[in-house]
Design a protein around this motif. Structure first.
Motif, PDB file in Angstrom:
ATOM      1  N   ASP A   1      48.027 -22.422  71.046  1.00  0.00           N
ATOM      2  CA  ASP A   1      47.773 -22.972  69.725  1.00  0.00           C
ATOM      3  C   ASP A   1      46.698 -22.182  68.989  1.00  0.00           C
ATOM      4  O   ASP A   1      46.707 -22.100  67.776  1.00  0.00           O
ATOM      5  CB  ASP A   1      47.351 -24.440  69.817  1.00  0.00           C
ATOM      6  N   GLN A   2      45.774 -21.586  69.714  1.00  0.00           N
ATOM      7  CA  GLN A   2      44.689 -20.818  69.118  1.00  0.00           C
ATOM      8  C   GLN A   2      45.072 -19.370  68.842  1.00  0.00           C
ATOM      9  O   GLN A   2      44.404 -18.690  68.093  1.00  0.00           O
ATOM     10  CB  GLN A   2      43.463 -20.861  70.035  1.00  0.00           C
ATOM     11  N   SER A   3      46.125 -18.877  69.473  1.00  0.00           N
ATOM     12  CA  SER A   3      46.517 -17.479  69.335  1.00  0.00           C
ATOM     13  C   SER A   3      47.070 -17.196  67.950  1.00  0.00           C
ATOM     14  O   SER A   3      47.618 -18.068  67.290  1.00  0.00           O
ATOM     15  CB  SER A   3      47.591 -17.125  70.373  1.00  0.00           C
ATOM     16  N   PHE A   4      46.914 -15.951  67.534  1.00  0.00           N
ATOM     17  CA  PHE A   4      47.453 -15.506  66.264  1.00  0.00           C
ATOM     18  C   PHE A   4      48.840 -14.924  66.460  1.00  0.00           C
ATOM     19  O   PHE A   4      49.132 -14.343  67.487  1.00  0.00           O
ATOM     20  CB  PHE A   4      46.556 -14.420  65.658  1.00  0.00           C
ATOM     21  N   GLU A   5      49.668 -15.063  65.468  1.00  0.00           N
ATOM     22  CA  GLU A   5      50.968 -14.406  65.408  1.00  0.00           C
ATOM     23  C   GLU A   5      50.791 -13.156  64.562  1.00  0.00           C
ATOM     24  O   GLU A   5      49.852 -13.060  63.767  1.00  0.00           O
ATOM     25  CB  GLU A   5      52.014 -15.326  64.760  1.00  0.00           C
ATOM     26  N   TRP A   6      51.703 -12.186  64.702  1.00  0.00           N
ATOM     27  CA  TRP A   6      51.558 -10.945  63.972  1.00  0.00           C
ATOM     28  C   TRP A   6      51.518 -11.154  62.461  1.00  0.00           C
ATOM     29  O   TRP A   6      50.728 -10.524  61.757  1.00  0.00           O
ATOM     30  CB  TRP A   6      52.657  -9.934  64.325  1.00  0.00           C
ATOM     31  N   ASN A   7      52.340 -12.066  61.935  1.00  0.00           N
ATOM     32  CA  ASN A   7      52.359 -12.270  60.482  1.00  0.00           C
ATOM     33  C   ASN A   7      51.015 -12.768  59.956  1.00  0.00           C
ATOM     34  O   ASN A   7      50.617 -12.433  58.848  1.00  0.00           O
ATOM     35  CB  ASN A   7      53.501 -13.194  60.057  1.00  0.00           C
ATOM     36  N   GLU A   8      50.281 -13.547  60.759  1.00  0.00           N
ATOM     37  CA  GLU A   8      48.947 -13.990  60.353  1.00  0.00           C
ATOM     38  C   GLU A   8      47.968 -12.822  60.322  1.00  0.00           C
ATOM     39  O   GLU A   8      47.170 -12.698  59.395  1.00  0.00           O
ATOM     40  CB  GLU A   8      48.412 -15.041  61.323  1.00  0.00           C
ATOM     41  N   VAL A   9      48.029 -11.987  61.332  1.00  0.00           N
ATOM     42  CA  VAL A   9      47.148 -10.817  61.401  1.00  0.00           C
ATOM     43  C   VAL A   9      47.436  -9.886  60.231  1.00  0.00           C
ATOM     44  O   VAL A   9      46.517  -9.404  59.569  1.00  0.00           O
ATOM     45  CB  VAL A   9      47.306 -10.083  62.756  1.00  0.00           C
ATOM     46  N   ALA A  10      48.706  -9.642  59.965  1.00  0.00           N
ATOM     47  CA  ALA A  10      49.086  -8.780  58.849  1.00  0.00           C
ATOM     48  C   ALA A  10      48.569  -9.341  57.528  1.00  0.00           C
ATOM     49  O   ALA A  10      48.071  -8.594  56.681  1.00  0.00           O
ATOM     50  CB  ALA A  10      50.605  -8.614  58.813  1.00  0.00           C
ATOM     51  N   ASP A  11      48.637 -10.649  57.380  1.00  0.00           N
ATOM     52  CA  ASP A  11      48.152 -11.285  56.162  1.00  0.00           C
ATOM     53  C   ASP A  11      46.632 -11.175  56.045  1.00  0.00           C
ATOM     54  O   ASP A  11      46.103 -10.854  54.984  1.00  0.00           O
ATOM     55  CB  ASP A  11      48.583 -12.755  56.137  1.00  0.00           C
ATOM     56  N   LEU A  12      45.917 -11.423  57.129  1.00  0.00           N
ATOM     57  CA  LEU A  12      44.457 -11.351  57.107  1.00  0.00           C
ATOM     58  C   LEU A  12      43.947  -9.946  56.790  1.00  0.00           C
ATOM     59  O   LEU A  12      42.947  -9.775  56.107  1.00  0.00           O
ATOM     60  CB  LEU A  12      43.873 -11.807  58.451  1.00  0.00           C
ATOM     61  N   PHE A  13      44.632  -8.931  57.292  1.00  0.00           N
ATOM     62  CA  PHE A  13      44.211  -7.553  57.073  1.00  0.00           C
ATOM     63  C   PHE A  13      44.922  -6.872  55.913  1.00  0.00           C
ATOM     64  O   PHE A  13      44.639  -5.720  55.599  1.00  0.00           O
ATOM     65  CB  PHE A  13      44.433  -6.713  58.338  1.00  0.00           C
ATOM     66  N   GLY A  14      45.868  -7.560  55.295  1.00  0.00           N
ATOM     67  CA  GLY A  14      46.601  -6.963  54.191  1.00  0.00           C
ATOM     68  C   GLY A  14      47.541  -5.855  54.635  1.00  0.00           C
ATOM     69  O   GLY A  14      47.770  -4.898  53.910  1.00  0.00           O
TER      70      GLY A  14
END
Length: 61
Positions: A6-19
């Protein structure tokens, strides 16, 4: 274990956070996995909210 997932990030979240653009041809799958593994390792250690704050501070300065 479910709490960790539940705490882990998915790739789409990482991509969004870093643009990061999803269709970026320069970002190969192995590099994506390496980035995601490192972020999730830090998330396990420090918590999701801390990582989001840290990313936000890094990308705004």
């Amino acid at each position: 274990m479910a709490e960790t997932q539940d705490q882990s990030f998915e790739w789409n979240e990482v991509a969004d956070l870093f643009g990061i653009e999803e269709e970026n041809p320069d970002l190969v799958e192995a590099e994506r996995d390496r980035i995601l593994e490192r972020i999730n390792s830090l998330t396990d250690r420090y918590g999701r909210e801390y990582i989001i704050k840290k990313i936000t501070l890094q990308t705004t300065h």
